[in-house]
Write a protein that holds these residues in place. Structure first.
Motif, mmCIF file in Angstrom:
data_model
loop_
_atom_site.group_PDB
_atom_site.id
_atom_site.type_symbol
_atom_site.label_atom_id
_atom_site.label_comp_id
_atom_site.label_asym_id
_atom_site.label_seq_id
_atom_site.Cartn_x
_atom_site.Cartn_y
_atom_site.Cartn_z
ATOM 1 N N UNK A 163 0.829 -1.215 0.000
ATOM 2 C CA UNK A 163 0.000 0.000 0.000
ATOM 3 C C UNK A 163 0.859 1.259 0.000
ATOM 4 N N UNK A 164 2.038 1.198 0.650
ATOM 5 C CA UNK A 164 2.935 2.357 0.675
ATOM 6 C C UNK A 164 3.624 2.567 -0.667
ATOM 7 N N UNK A 165 4.216 1.492 -1.178
ATOM 8 C CA UNK A 165 5.153 1.624 -2.292
ATOM 9 C C UNK A 165 4.533 1.396 -3.656
ATOM 10 N N UNK A 170 -2.357 4.676 -0.889
ATOM 11 C CA UNK A 170 -3.788 4.404 -1.025
ATOM 12 C C UNK A 170 -4.064 3.046 -0.398
ATOM 13 N N UNK A 171 -4.952 2.997 0.586
ATOM 14 C CA UNK A 171 -5.251 1.732 1.277
ATOM 15 C C UNK A 171 -6.455 1.016 0.683
ATOM 16 N N UNK A 172 -7.302 1.742 -0.041
ATOM 17 C CA UNK A 172 -8.567 1.165 -0.484
ATOM 18 C C UNK A 172 -8.341 0.076 -1.523
ATOM 19 N N UNK A 173 -7.531 0.349 -2.532
ATOM 20 C CA UNK A 173 -7.333 -0.640 -3.593
ATOM 21 C C UNK A 173 -6.679 -1.923 -3.084
ATOM 22 N N UNK A 174 -5.593 -1.849 -2.294
ATOM 23 C CA UNK A 174 -5.050 -3.113 -1.787
ATOM 24 C C UNK A 174 -5.999 -3.838 -0.848
ATOM 25 N N UNK A 211 -3.376 -17.660 5.905
ATOM 26 C CA UNK A 211 -2.750 -16.664 6.763
ATOM 27 C C UNK A 211 -2.374 -15.407 6.018
ATOM 28 N N UNK A 212 -1.819 -15.557 4.818
ATOM 29 C CA UNK A 212 -1.414 -14.401 4.015
ATOM 30 C C UNK A 212 -2.592 -13.494 3.681
ATOM 31 N N UNK A 213 -3.757 -14.086 3.509
ATOM 32 C CA UNK A 213 -4.930 -13.326 3.084
ATOM 33 C C UNK A 213 -5.891 -13.056 4.229
ATOM 34 N N UNK A 214 -6.435 -14.116 4.807
ATOM 35 C CA UNK A 214 -7.473 -13.970 5.829
ATOM 36 C C UNK A 214 -6.956 -13.363 7.125
ATOM 37 N N UNK A 215 -5.649 -13.438 7.368
ATOM 38 C CA UNK A 215 -5.055 -12.754 8.519
ATOM 39 C C UNK A 215 -4.233 -11.543 8.103
ATOM 40 N N UNK A 216 -4.127 -11.276 6.799
ATOM 41 C CA UNK A 216 -3.194 -10.261 6.339
ATOM 42 C C UNK A 216 -3.752 -8.864 6.173
ATOM 43 N N UNK A 217 -5.068 -8.678 6.309
ATOM 44 C CA UNK A 217 -5.711 -7.419 5.942
ATOM 45 C C UNK A 217 -5.802 -6.404 7.073
ATOM 46 N N UNK A 218 -5.556 -6.807 8.311
ATOM 47 C CA UNK A 218 -5.873 -5.955 9.459
ATOM 48 C C UNK A 218 -5.157 -4.613 9.442
ATOM 49 N N UNK A 219 -3.877 -4.629 9.066
ATOM 50 C CA UNK A 219 -3.141 -3.376 9.044
ATOM 51 C C UNK A 219 -3.715 -2.379 8.058
ATOM 52 N N UNK A 220 -4.157 -2.865 6.904
ATOM 53 C CA UNK A 220 -4.771 -1.977 5.914
ATOM 54 C C UNK A 220 -6.050 -1.355 6.458
ATOM 55 N N UNK A 221 -6.865 -2.165 7.099
ATOM 56 C CA UNK A 221 -8.128 -1.661 7.666
ATOM 57 C C UNK A 221 -7.870 -0.587 8.720
ATOM 58 N N UNK A 222 -6.968 -0.856 9.630
ATOM 59 C CA UNK A 222 -6.731 0.096 10.717
ATOM 60 C C UNK A 222 -6.087 1.367 10.183
ATOM 61 N N UNK A 223 -5.165 1.227 9.240
ATOM 62 C CA UNK A 223 -4.546 2.417 8.662
ATOM 63 C C UNK A 223 -5.572 3.257 7.915
ATOM 64 N N UNK A 224 -6.394 2.615 7.093
ATOM 65 C CA UNK A 224 -7.405 3.341 6.329
ATOM 66 C C UNK A 224 -8.366 4.072 7.255
#
Length: 305
Positions: A163-165, A170-174, A211-224
């Motif tokens: 999302x950074x690089x 932009x957090x929405x698209x990822x 794990x990569x997907x179903x546990x991987x999204x939390x940081x994007x949600x909190x940042x957004x």
């Protein structure tokens, strides 16, 4: 979680915040991995009460570290005009009304709730799935959680960096992409039911991908959500995560109920989880459209670069 997330928002600029929040959120699967290693051993050797005491000691230590280490954390700046994020920060009683009036905050929370159904179903039921559907020993099923949490650590770091690089903060698209990937991962877990006997490498791959997907999204949600709320990120994140945790309390029993209604057939429940992840992808896409409409009206700036 609110204190650490609020601190990250103040300490890091937009182009570094996704990875920083990913590092911060990687603490959860690291804790899960550690718990999967330590707590069963403690329970087996000293009893379940001792295992709960070990977990309680870890929670106490985490609270003391946060209290000592986060004092004086910088306050995040508002990403939008004062009309969108009221100054000063809204009162406790005023915050729910402002939260519900903000379409982007509500949709982001909805996406997170739907994604959390997949996350807690995976961590709660994957070992039982292995035991009930494939006859695995309980210890072997439980060891898959090590791969799930390892994937979660990598996912939270990786999606934050992306999302950074790759998406210019932009957090929405990822978030939309990872939600779609979650739907595929849940469908893949459902499809394992057709493989008898189930090879360990295939189950391990599904656990790692989950794990990569179903546990991987939390940081994007909190940042957004924190970026949307600006100076009010602590209280708005608290409201959002309250809704999220209500959902996480309800979704595992609902998963188990579906399994029972389907006469012990897990694929029915996994398919339902996959559909919820599709809903999360649609909700995340709606966040993007809501922000685009607000920008068109001049009520919200483009993402910080």
């Amino acid at each position: 979680q609110v204190a650490g997330s609020h601190a990250v928002m103040g300490w890091f600029p937009a182009r570094e915040r996704g990875l920083a929040m990913g590092v911060r959120q990687a603490g959860l699967p690291i804790g899960g991995l550690t718990g999967a290693l330590v707590l069963p051993w403690a329970a087996g050797r000293y009893g379940w009460r001792a295992a709960l005491l070990v977990a309680a000691a870890g929670c106490t230590l985490a609270g003391l570290v946060a209290w000592a280490g986060l004092a004086g954390a910088a306050e995040p700046e508002a990403p939008g005009p004062p009309a969108r994020v009221p100054q000063p920060v809204p009162s406790f009683w005023e915050s729910p009304r402002l939260f519900l009036a903000d379409r982007a905050l509500v949709l982001t929370t909805l996406a997170a709730c739907l994604l959390a159904a997949g996350q807690f179903s995976l961590t709660g039921y994957l070992p039982l799935y292995m035991v009930d559907a494939f006859g695995w020993p309980r210890a072997a099923g439980a060891r898959l959680l090590l791969l799930v949490h390892t994937g979660g650590i990598v996912g939270r770091l990786g999606w934050g960096w992306v999302s950074d690089r790759r998406f210019g903060a932009d957090r929405v698209r990822p978030l939309s992409i990872v939600a779609a990937a979650c739907a595929g991962a849940a469908a893949g877990v459902a499809a394992l039911d057709g493989v008898q006997p189930l090879p360990a490498w295939l189950a391990g791959g599904a656990a790692l991908l989950g794990g990569l997907t179903l546990l991987g999204w939390n940081g994007l949600y909190i940042t957004l959500l924190s970026e949307l709320a600006g100076p009010a990120s602590a209280v708005m994140l608290g409201l959002s995560m309250t809704a999220l945790y209500v959902w996480t309390m309800l979704s595992p029993p609902a998963f188990g109920w579906l399994v029972q209604r389907a006469s012990g057939r897990y694929p029915v429940a996994w398919a339902a989880v996959s559909l919820l992840q599709v809903g999360a992808a649609l909700a995340a896409g709606a966040v993007g459209r809501a922000l685009a409409a607000a920008r068109h009206r001049g009520g919200w700036p483009a993402p910080a670069r």
